[in-house]
Design a protein around this motif. Structure first.
Motif, PDB file in Angstrom:
ATOM      1  N   GLU A   2       0.549  -1.434  -0.029  1.00 23.69           N
ATOM      2  CA  GLU A   2       0.004   0.052   0.090  1.00 23.69           C
ATOM      3  C   GLU A   2       0.786   1.232  -0.017  1.00 23.69           C
ATOM      4  O   GLU A   2       0.787   2.231  -0.983  1.00 23.69           O
ATOM      5  N   TYR A   3       1.918   1.435   0.848  1.00 26.92           N
ATOM      6  CA  TYR A   3       2.663   2.562   0.964  1.00 26.92           C
ATOM      7  C   TYR A   3       3.546   2.719  -0.465  1.00 26.92           C
ATOM      8  O   TYR A   3       3.724   3.802  -0.804  1.00 26.92           O
ATOM      9  N   LEU A   4       4.246   1.502  -1.001  1.00 24.21           N
ATOM     10  CA  LEU A   4       4.940   1.631  -2.176  1.00 24.21           C
ATOM     11  C   LEU A   4       3.970   2.097  -3.091  1.00 24.21           C
ATOM     12  O   LEU A   4       4.647   3.086  -4.055  1.00 24.21           O
ATOM     13  N   VAL A  31      -1.043  -2.328  -8.995  1.00 23.16           N
ATOM     14  CA  VAL A  31      -0.366  -3.538  -8.361  1.00 23.16           C
ATOM     15  C   VAL A  31      -0.714  -4.834  -9.266  1.00 23.16           C
ATOM     16  O   VAL A  31      -2.030  -4.512  -9.809  1.00 23.16           O
ATOM     17  N   THR A  32       0.094  -5.752  -9.090  1.00 26.06           N
ATOM     18  CA  THR A  32      -0.129  -6.994  -9.881  1.00 26.06           C
ATOM     19  C   THR A  32      -0.103  -8.099  -8.762  1.00 26.06           C
ATOM     20  O   THR A  32       0.857  -7.988  -7.917  1.00 26.06           O
ATOM     21  N   GLY A  33      -1.015  -9.083  -8.929  1.00 23.93           N
ATOM     22  CA  GLY A  33      -0.903 -10.162  -7.941  1.00 23.93           C
ATOM     23  C   GLY A  33      -0.805 -11.557  -8.668  1.00 23.93           C
ATOM     24  O   GLY A  33      -1.370 -11.826  -9.877  1.00 23.93           O
ATOM     25  N   PHE A  34      -0.064 -12.293  -7.865  1.00 15.92           N
ATOM     26  CA  PHE A  34       0.245 -13.656  -8.463  1.00 15.92           C
ATOM     27  C   PHE A  34      -0.083 -14.720  -7.489  1.00 15.92           C
ATOM     28  O   PHE A  34       0.324 -14.572  -6.306  1.00 15.92           O
ATOM     29  N   LEU A  35      -0.853 -15.899  -7.644  1.00 10.79           N
ATOM     30  CA  LEU A  35      -1.070 -16.714  -6.560  1.00 10.79           C
ATOM     31  C   LEU A  35      -0.018 -17.849  -6.753  1.00 10.79           C
ATOM     32  O   LEU A  35       0.573 -18.379  -7.686  1.00 10.79           O
ATOM     33  N   SER A  36       0.716 -17.891  -5.580  1.00  7.71           N
ATOM     34  CA  SER A  36       2.199 -18.391  -5.284  1.00  7.71           C
ATOM     35  C   SER A  36       2.438 -18.963  -4.074  1.00  7.71           C
ATOM     36  O   SER A  36       2.319 -18.169  -3.041  1.00  7.71           O
ATOM     37  N   ASP A  37       2.743 -20.251  -3.897  1.00  7.39           N
ATOM     38  CA  ASP A  37       3.019 -20.866  -2.544  1.00  7.39           C
ATOM     39  C   ASP A  37       4.413 -20.960  -2.539  1.00  7.39           C
ATOM     40  O   ASP A  37       5.445 -21.599  -3.186  1.00  7.39           O
ATOM     41  N   ILE A  43       6.439  -0.192   9.358  1.00  5.63           N
ATOM     42  CA  ILE A  43       7.432  -1.070   8.664  1.00  5.63           C
ATOM     43  C   ILE A  43       7.611  -0.382   7.189  1.00  5.63           C
ATOM     44  O   ILE A  43       8.625  -0.263   6.723  1.00  5.63           O
ATOM     45  N   ALA A  44       6.658  -0.120   6.794  1.00  8.51           N
ATOM     46  CA  ALA A  44       6.607   0.451   5.134  1.00  8.51           C
ATOM     47  C   ALA A  44       7.383   1.412   4.838  1.00  8.51           C
ATOM     48  O   ALA A  44       8.257   1.096   3.867  1.00  8.51           O
ATOM     49  N   PRO A  45       7.563   2.487   5.640  1.00 10.64           N
ATOM     50  CA  PRO A  45       8.571   3.323   5.125  1.00 10.64           C
ATOM     51  C   PRO A  45      10.214   2.917   5.231  1.00 10.64           C
ATOM     52  O   PRO A  45      11.019   3.546   4.450  1.00 10.64           O
ATOM     53  N   ILE A  46      10.335   1.958   6.137  1.00  9.80           N
ATOM     54  CA  ILE A  46      11.576   1.484   6.245  1.00  9.80           C
ATOM     55  C   ILE A  46      12.024   0.642   5.164  1.00  9.80           C
ATOM     56  O   ILE A  46      12.922   0.593   4.502  1.00  9.80           O
ATOM     57  N   LEU A  47      10.927  -0.141   4.700  1.00 10.19           N
ATOM     58  CA  LEU A  47      11.159  -0.970   3.503  1.00 10.19           C
ATOM     59  C   LEU A  47      11.307   0.079   2.177  1.00 10.19           C
ATOM     60  O   LEU A  47      12.287  -0.408   1.589  1.00 10.19           O
ATOM     61  N   GLU A  48      10.546   0.946   2.088  1.00  7.84           N
ATOM     62  CA  GLU A  48      10.652   2.059   0.884  1.00  7.84           C
ATOM     63  C   GLU A  48      12.134   2.431   1.000  1.00  7.84           C
ATOM     64  O   GLU A  48      12.717   2.604  -0.128  1.00  7.84           O
ATOM     65  N   PHE A  49      12.422   2.648   2.092  1.00  8.49           N
ATOM     66  CA  PHE A  49      14.119   3.268   2.057  1.00  8.49           C
ATOM     67  C   PHE A  49      15.222   1.994   1.512  1.00  8.49           C
ATOM     68  O   PHE A  49      16.201   2.450   0.753  1.00  8.49           O
ATOM     69  N   LEU A  50      14.830   0.895   1.939  1.00  7.61           N
ATOM     70  CA  LEU A  50      15.888   0.132   1.682  1.00  7.61           C
ATOM     71  C   LEU A  50      15.631  -0.250   0.111  1.00  7.61           C
ATOM     72  O   LEU A  50      16.726  -0.955  -0.523  1.00  7.61           O
ATOM     73  N   VAL A  51      14.634  -0.505  -0.550  1.00 14.50           N
ATOM     74  CA  VAL A  51      14.476  -0.599  -1.874  1.00 14.50           C
ATOM     75  C   VAL A  51      14.651   0.533  -2.758  1.00 14.50           C
ATOM     76  O   VAL A  51      14.874   0.401  -4.129  1.00 14.50           O
ATOM     77  N   SER A  52      14.629   1.846  -2.171  1.00 19.08           N
ATOM     78  CA  SER A  52      14.957   3.049  -3.140  1.00 19.08           C
ATOM     79  C   SER A  52      16.447   2.937  -3.359  1.00 19.08           C
ATOM     80  O   SER A  52      17.543   2.735  -2.579  1.00 19.08           O
ATOM     81  N   ASP A  53      16.964   4.172  -4.074  1.00 19.24           N
ATOM     82  CA  ASP A  53      18.459   4.621  -4.355  1.00 19.24           C
ATOM     83  C   ASP A  53      18.851   5.356  -2.966  1.00 19.24           C
ATOM     84  O   ASP A  53      20.159   5.551  -3.121  1.00 19.24           O
ATOM     85  N   LYS A  54      18.097   5.576  -2.124  1.00 16.50           N
ATOM     86  CA  LYS A  54      18.653   6.408  -0.981  1.00 16.50           C
ATOM     87  C   LYS A  54      19.522   5.280  -0.079  1.00 16.50           C
ATOM     88  O   LYS A  54      20.507   5.678   0.565  1.00 16.50           O
ATOM     89  N   SER A  55      19.519   3.884  -0.384  1.00 10.98           N
ATOM     90  CA  SER A  55      20.131   2.888   0.394  1.00 10.98           C
ATOM     91  C   SER A  55      21.175   2.347  -0.341  1.00 10.98           C
ATOM     92  O   SER A  55      21.573   1.206  -0.213  1.00 10.98           O
ATOM     93  N   LEU A  56      21.825   2.890  -1.502  1.00  9.05           N
ATOM     94  CA  LEU A  56      22.470   2.038  -2.264  1.00  9.05           C
ATOM     95  C   LEU A  56      23.832   1.683  -2.033  1.00  9.05           C
ATOM     96  O   LEU A  56      24.318   0.620  -2.332  1.00  9.05           O
ATOM     97  N   VAL A  57      24.505   2.352  -0.655  1.00 20.49           N
ATOM     98  CA  VAL A  57      25.714   1.719  -0.140  1.00 20.49           C
ATOM     99  C   VAL A  57      25.391   1.161   1.078  1.00 20.49           C
ATOM    100  O   VAL A  57      26.435   0.590   1.530  1.00 20.49           O
ATOM    101  N   LEU A  58      24.198   0.778   1.188  1.00 19.19           N
ATOM    102  CA  LEU A  58      24.099  -0.048   2.573  1.00 19.19           C
ATOM    103  C   LEU A  58      24.266  -1.800   1.965  1.00 19.19           C
ATOM    104  O   LEU A  58      23.648  -2.100   1.204  1.00 19.19           O
ATOM    105  N   ARG A  59      24.817  -2.487   3.161  1.00 18.38           N
ATOM    106  CA  ARG A  59      25.025  -3.761   2.793  1.00 18.38           C
ATOM    107  C   ARG A  59      25.092  -4.521   4.070  1.00 18.38           C
ATOM    108  O   ARG A  59      25.700  -4.355   5.044  1.00 18.38           O
TER     109      ARG A  59
END
Length: 246
Positions: free
Chosen positions: A22-24, A52-58, A218-234
């Motif tokens: 939802e946040y993304l 959004v696109t959804g897939f049924l997957s186990d 938790i959603a804004p934390i995920l957004e930070f980690l998938v964005s270019d703002k976290s490029l140097v984090l490992r």
């Protein structure tokens, strides 16, 4: 030229996964979610709306992981981020943990996560981000969580190796470690309603923020980690628990 990042969230129909999707979407990302049941997937897609696109997957079945990756590659070609979020929790003491509980939890939380990452690597952009959803149980002991704790420790343990091996492909791996979070995972755990209520009340009363963690925290934390703002984090681990494990 493509400007939107495309992010895959496994187990995106409820709880943390849904809140992150939802946040993304609100932040302009293209979001792909997976779900194990058609009912939950359809309900989530209806609530999330456009983009959004959804897939049924186990995630516990390698054949379905392969099918998922093939379907996403055909539709989107490549992705920019992968949130390994699908997971289960079955409450059981160590002495009462059956082989069935052991296998089911390990298949979803670790084996499924392991092979989901492996299968998605060929269609990940350079740069791109993998985020692992772990738990504070890795470093704080809770009764009746032995196999769940083991699976979360296992997925965290490979993050360093993945960062070394995937660095040439521009793929980074980081970890989110939520505390006790308001989520349907408790209702599915086998815990009684009273036990869940008492646990949530205990952590609300003892937390510095006066409540348990909400999936939306938790959603804004995920957004930070998938964005270019976290490029140097490992191999960073961000603990999102309201300070309960200080």
């Amino acid at each position: 030229m493509k400007t939107k990042k495309t992010i895959v969230i496994t187990g995106g129909t409820t709880g943390i996964g849904f809140a992150c999707a939802e946040y993304l979407l609100e932040e302009g990302y293209e979001v792909i979610i997976t779900g194990r049941t058609k009912e939950n997937l359809d309900a989530a897609l209806s609530k999330l709306g456009n983009g959004v696109t959804g897939f049924l997957s186990d995630t516990s079945k390698l054949s379905e992981i392969n099918q998922l990756v093939n379907s996403i590659e055909k539709k989107f070609n490549r992705i920019d981020g992968l949130f390994i979020n699908a997971g289960i929790f079955k409450a059981a003491s160590f002495e009462n943990t059956s082989e069935e509980i052991f296998d089911e939890t390990m298949d979803v939380n670790f084996k499924g996560a392991f092979f989901t990452i492996q299968k998605f690597i060929p269609i990940m952009n350079n740069p791109s981000s993998i985020v692992l959803n772990s738990s504070v149980v890795v470093f704080k002991a809770f009764a009746d969580t032995s196999i769940y704790t083991a699976t979360k420790a296992a997925i965290e343990s490979i993050a360093k190796v993945l960062n070394l091996e995937l660095a040439p492909k521009g793929i980074r791996v980081n970890v989110i470690s939520p505390g006790v979070t308001e989520s349907p995972i408790q209702q599915k755990s086998g815990m009684s309603d009273d036990a869940i209520k008492n646990m949530l009340e205990h952590f609300s009363n003892t937390s510095p923020i006066g409540r348990i963690v909400n999936p939306k925290d938790i959603a804004p934390i995920l957004e930070f980690l998938v964005s270019d703002k976290s490029l140097v984090l490992r191999n960073e681990k961000i603990i999102v628990d309201g300070g309960t494990t200080m």
